[in-house]
Design a protein around this motif. Structure first.
Motif, PDB file in Angstrom:
ATOM      1  N   LEU A   1       0.717  -1.134   0.005  1.00  0.00           N
ATOM      2  CA  LEU A   1       0.077  -0.002  -0.129  1.00  0.00           C
ATOM      3  C   LEU A   1       1.227   1.184  -0.154  1.00  0.00           C
ATOM      4  N   VAL A   2       1.651   1.382  -1.241  1.00  0.00           N
ATOM      5  CA  VAL A   2       2.272   3.281  -1.192  1.00  0.00           C
ATOM      6  C   VAL A   2       1.678   4.135  -1.511  1.00  0.00           C
ATOM      7  N   HIS A   3       1.623   5.005  -0.904  1.00  0.00           N
ATOM      8  CA  HIS A   3       1.141   6.049  -0.621  1.00  0.00           C
ATOM      9  C   HIS A   3       2.163   7.472  -0.794  1.00  0.00           C
ATOM     10  N   GLU A   4       1.529   8.351  -1.609  1.00  0.00           N
ATOM     11  CA  GLU A   4       1.927  10.197  -1.392  1.00  0.00           C
ATOM     12  C   GLU A   4       1.751  10.741  -0.283  1.00  0.00           C
ATOM     13  N   GLU A   5       2.503  11.631   0.169  1.00  0.00           N
ATOM     14  CA  GLU A   5       2.260  12.325   1.374  1.00  0.00           C
ATOM     15  C   GLU A   5       0.645  13.157   1.514  1.00  0.00           C
ATOM     16  N   LEU A   6      -0.326  12.205   1.859  1.00  0.00           N
ATOM     17  CA  LEU A   6      -1.154  13.383   1.519  1.00  0.00           C
ATOM     18  C   LEU A   6      -2.048  14.872   2.702  1.00  0.00           C
TER      19      LEU A   6
END
Length: 691
Positions: free
Chosen positions: A440-445
């Motif tokens: 579950l790779v994420h952007e810094e939101l």
């Protein structure tokens, strides 16, 4: 690499490396390379002989091929490993010791008496001058006694006795200095900076990158509870920084924009962004070594008492010499008192015992920041355990994510990991690891993340407020509610797991169920500690009463407290101390820091929060709690050795004085026996306490 096999048996090779000469650096490079090979179980490289002894498992030909492929140019060895190996230090002091013994024996065998006498006279100047300097300052201390004994021997034309005294004093000085530097370097290496990843500020976002990729001029964000990885200038933020490891300051120092921060210090409160000035952490190791050598932390009270007692005994020894001469008018008998004193052995054996114990502790993966903490450990009768990451395993795991809104559990876990990865805690690590396992790779939101100690995290994502943390934080402090229609699901959450609650816009979004299994050895460790002298074992946790009572029953603690805040742990420690107890505190998180600081001896788990390790007096490995028992047993054994040394020194030297005054022993024999006994006691003090 070219080499020849000098000797081999199954699973063991002794090879000679064919090259023009081997430096300390090359020996360390080879040892690092071989010790990191999967087939190698142990390796020892001797740079002087250019030999290496390699023990291995598996195929012999594979081992030979591994050795052939070694090249100094190709192997990538961390610079810190090369700088801090200790190989050159050990070789230097071993050579000093051997040279002194060889020169002593050689001069007695081959030099004529007049030349030996001249050399002895020249060498005596150092000791005579030290004694005169002490007297000039109005102090009658050990140098006065040493100078007097050597001076009187020279006046009596007893060159052999004067030479023997100086030889044994020199050997003692080398052994003390060697042990001291080795112990200090071992301790400093354990305390040295070891940061693998940092948050790089780039294009308005924080990106987690390896520390090795950071260049001078980059901006790095440091969150509360983390170690500052580089020297740099603050460009944003306001925080309190703990600089105790570097400067010895007991109170945290305020840092704001344009302030300068140092590698290895810990951000205790707030958040900072810094512009990196020194990518290698400056000379952190050297700074720590200097701090340790200058710090009184290194001395136990018994060690300090031994030094002061040694100096206080000097006038009495001189007085005894004078009284003996007045009553007997016999110079030989008077010299028997002068040649024997308690101070040399007391002043040498005690520090060596303490520093050797610190070194031995490091072999067991225990870092002790000073002798007085070993003494405190020996005297301790109460121990306080944190639960999560201490009595329970340091690697809790996520077993389920229960959704309370119209979002898939993977998305909720992704959001939780995005928040939790900024802060060092075993529960947070469990969430981040679970997200990584599911890719579950994420952007810094999210916007700026705020961490509330012992409660949780708050931030905003896409304009919506998000909180994650304990039940108390989410429902009582933040006034979040369970969405309608989900009450039954909420009430039926599995009770055998710890729960991490996440709410979006004040409505419960997910409950992350985390398994936090008890360490296999926890109950046995508690029982062993009681056998070793601990009278009261306490567990304190911020977890629920239900979870705390179950763990307490299984571990066998005497008392437990649930749903406690950091200040509650510290208050308990202070109250126990006020009642006359010596208290040990063991923890791994930011929330344990106040109690670790308040305790007589604070023990941190090595993979816990940096601030906990920084504040703690002792750090143990994360793999096995038996290291606490080892430390207790080691400390008890150290105190027994010190008291035994006292009795031996006083008894043996009193016997020598009595025999000397009675005329049974000549001064030269008394001096030889006294100095030999000092050397023997010191050497025995360097032996391991645990077999």
């Amino acid at each position: 690499m070219r080499f020849v096999i000098k000797h081999e048996i199954k699973g063991r090779l002794r090879i000679h490396i064919i090259q023009g000469g081997m430096s300390f650096r090359q020996a360390d490079m080879m040892e690092y390379y071989l010790s990191n090979c999967k087939c190698v179980t142990s390796v020892k490289v001797n740079e002087r002989l250019q030999d290496a002894v390699v023990c291995y498992v598996g195929n012999r030909e594979e081992m030979i091929e591994t050795l052939r492929h070694f090249s100094y140019q190709k192997v990538d060895v961390p610079e810190t490993f090369l700088q801090n190996s200790g190989r050159e230090l050990n070789r230097t002091y071993w050579d000093k010791l051997v040279n002194k013994v060889v020169l002593r024996m050689g001069s007695k065998m081959f030099l004529p008496y007049p030349i030996r006498a001249g050399i002895t006279m020249v060498r005596s100047v150092k000791y005579l001058w030290a004694g005169v300097s002490a007297l000039a300052k109005g102090r009658i201390e050990v140098p006065v006694l040493d100078g007097t004994a050597i001076g009187v021997s020279l006046l009596r034309n007893d060159i052999n006795t004067a030479g023997s005294i100086m030889f044994l004093l020199g050997i003692g000085e080398i052994l003390e200095e060697w042990t001291h530097k080795k112990s200090v370097d071992d301790l400093a290496r354990s305390m040295s900076l070891n940061v693998s990843k940092v948050w790089l500020c780039q294009d308005g976002q924080e990106i987690l990158v390896p520390a090795s990729e950071i260049k001078e001029g980059d901006e790095v964000c440091i969150h509360m509870g983390n170690v500052i990885p580089f020297d740099g200038v603050v460009t944003e933020g306001d925080a309190m920084v703990n600089q105790a490891s570097l400067t010895g300051e007991s109170l945290p120092v305020h840092k704001s924009v344009e302030g300068y921060v140092y590698a290895g210090t810990v951000l205790e409160e707030g958040e900072l962004t810094i512009r990196v000035k020194e990518v290698n952490g400056s000379s952190k190791f050297e700074k720590i070594v200097t701090m340790i050598e200058e710090s009184e932390k290194l001395k136990s009270s018994l060690e300090s008492k031994a030094e002061h007692l040694a100096d206080r005994l000097v006038p009495y020894t001189l007085l005894g010499t004078g009284i003996t001469w007045l009553f007997t008018r016999n110079t030989t008998k008077a010299l028997a008192v002068l040649m024997v004193d308690f101070s040399c052995a007391l002043k040498l054996a005690m520090p060596v015992s303490v520093l050797s114990a610190i070194r031995e502790a490091s072999v067991h993966n225990i870092t002790v920041k000073g002798g007085k903490f070993l003494e405190a450990m020996a005297e301790a009768d109460t121990i306080v355990f944190d639960k999560t990451g201490t009595l329970t395993k340091a690697q809790p795991t996520v077993v389920d994510v229960v959704s309370f809104m119209d979002k898939p559990t993977e998305e909720l876990l992704r959001i939780a990991a995005c928040l939790e990865e900024h802060f060092p805690h075993s529960m947070a690590k469990a969430v981040v690891d679970a997200a990584q396992e599911k890719n579950l790779v994420h952007e810094e939101l999210h916007s700026k993340v705020e961490y509330i100690v012992a409660h949780g995290i708050s931030s905003t994502i896409e304009g919506k407020s998000v909180v994650i943390g304990s039940y108390h934080f989410v429902f009582e402090d933040e006034k979040c509610v369970v969405p309608e229609g989900y009450e039954e699901q909420f009430n039926s959450l599995p009770s055998e797991y710890s729960h991490l609650y996440m709410a979006i816009e004040n409505r419960l979004a997910a409950v992350i169920c985390i398994e936090d299994p008890l360490r296999d050895e926890a109950a046995a460790v508690v029982n062993s500690l009681k056998t070793a002298g601990i009278k009261k074992v306490v567990m304190m946790t911020g977890d629920s009463e239900r979870t705390a009572s179950a763990i307490a029953a299984r571990v066998g603690v005497d008392e437990y407290y649930s749903e406690v805040l950091p200040e509650d742990k510290a208050s308990f420690v202070e109250k126990a101390k006020a009642e006359g107890h010596k208290v040990i505190m063991i923890g791994d998180g930011i929330n344990d820091s106040p109690a670790l600081s308040a305790a007589d001896i604070g023990i941190a788990i090595s993979d816990g929060a940096e601030i906990a390790r920084e504040i703690a007096d002792v750090t143990i490995g994360a793999d096995n709690l038996y290291e606490i028992v080892t430390l207790k047993v080691l400390s008890n054994a150290l105190m027994k050795r010190i008291h035994k040394n006292y009795r031996t020194i006083v008894g043996f030297n009193t016997g020598l004085i009595v025999l000397g005054v009675a005329g049974v022993l000549q001064p030269t024999v008394s001096a030889l026996l006294h100095n030999t006994s000092t050397l023997v006691i010191t050497l025995k003090s360097m032996q391991n306490l645990l077999d």
